[in-house]
Design an enzyme around this catalytic site. Structure first.
Site, PDB file in Angstrom:
ATOM      1  N   HIS A   1       1.485 -34.918 -13.315  1.00 22.99           N
ATOM      2  CA  HIS A   1       1.413 -34.254 -14.617  1.00 22.99           C
ATOM      3  C   HIS A   1       2.723 -34.408 -15.368  1.00 22.99           C
ATOM      4  O   HIS A   1       3.746 -34.774 -14.801  1.00 22.99           O
ATOM      5  CB  HIS A   1       1.065 -32.774 -14.451  1.00 22.99           C
ATOM      6  CG  HIS A   1      -0.387 -32.537 -14.191  1.00 22.99           C
ATOM      7  ND1 HIS A   1      -0.880 -31.298 -13.896  1.00 22.99           N
ATOM      8  CD2 HIS A   1      -1.452 -33.361 -14.184  1.00 22.99           C
ATOM      9  CE1 HIS A   1      -2.193 -31.373 -13.708  1.00 22.99           C
ATOM     10  NE2 HIS A   1      -2.559 -32.630 -13.868  1.00 22.99           N
TER      11      HIS A   1
ATOM     12  N   ASP B   1       0.138 -25.714 -15.731  1.00 21.14           N
ATOM     13  CA  ASP B   1      -0.233 -25.807 -14.320  1.00 21.14           C
ATOM     14  C   ASP B   1       0.026 -24.545 -13.505  1.00 21.14           C
ATOM     15  O   ASP B   1      -0.123 -24.582 -12.282  1.00 21.14           O
ATOM     16  CB  ASP B   1       0.518 -26.975 -13.662  1.00 21.14           C
ATOM     17  CG  ASP B   1       0.009 -28.321 -14.114  1.00 21.14           C
ATOM     18  OD1 ASP B   1      -1.096 -28.380 -14.691  1.00 21.14           O
ATOM     19  OD2 ASP B   1       0.715 -29.317 -13.890  1.00 21.14           O
TER      20      ASP B   1
ATOM     21  N   SER C   1      -7.090 -35.672 -15.277  1.00 21.93           N
ATOM     22  CA  SER C   1      -6.248 -34.689 -15.968  1.00 21.93           C
ATOM     23  C   SER C   1      -5.136 -35.308 -16.813  1.00 21.93           C
ATOM     24  O   SER C   1      -4.571 -34.628 -17.660  1.00 21.93           O
ATOM     25  CB  SER C   1      -5.636 -33.712 -14.959  1.00 21.93           C
ATOM     26  OG  SER C   1      -4.715 -34.375 -14.121  1.00 21.93           O
TER      27      SER C   1
END
Length: 178
Positions: free
Chosen positions: A94, A121, A55
């Protein structure tokens, strides 16, 4: 080869065998001490993590080893953070894409997104949760080593590898002649 080592083990006295066991325990405890010292130094409960998914590509790839720190300054847009959602075991790596500071409560509302993901998210957060907060963050990425953590991924994918690796290391310490 293995027969030689067995003969060597049979020749060991109880004292020598105990010394080999103590050597093994010293190695394990030394690793634990280093981990705890790094946690204190970086002010992070987990000073090192492994990227488990794609990701964050191209910034980080699956298997990259990340070094974390938890500075006192507030989180800002562009920071790459590792955070844990309450009720979930696996931390997420992230990038921060939005920050909202609430002056009255001195609380930060943080929104994250994986570089390689199409949406933010909010779908990963708990139901009804639109933001994460500073207390969810376990560290900011300070550096990385590419692909070094692939061993951890392999051990998670194939749990037998953990026991084989620990067994081999234990046998090595017991059979070493120093």
């Amino acid at each position: 080869m293995f027969e030689e080592e067995l003969k060597f083990m049979r020749k060991l006295s109880k004292r020598q065998f105990a010394q080999q066991v103590l050597n093994f325990l010293m190695i394990v405890s030394s690793a634990l001490i280093v981990w705890k010292a790094m946690a204190l130094y970086t002010n992070s409960e987990s000073p090192i993590v492994v990227v488990l998914s794609g990701s964050m590509e191209p910034a980080f790839y699956r298997g990259d080893l990340l070094f974390l720190g938890m500075p006192d300054e507030p989180v800002k847009i562009g920071d790459i953070c590792v955070f844990k959602i309450p009720g979930r075991d696996v931390p997420i790596v992230h990038r921060v894409i939005k920050v909202h500071d609430e002056k009255e409560t001195d609380k930060q509302f943080i929104l994250t997104k994986g570089d390689n993901n199409q949406v933010d998210d909010r779908g990963l957060y708990n139901p009804g949760q639109l933001w994460i907060h500073k207390e969810h963050i376990i560290g900011k990425v300070k550096g990385f080593l590419p692909y070094i953590g692939i061993i951890t991924i392999l051990m998670n994918d194939y749990p037998q590898m953990k026991y084989v690796l620990i067994g081999v290391l234990g046998l090595y310490v017991l059979f070493s002649r120093e």
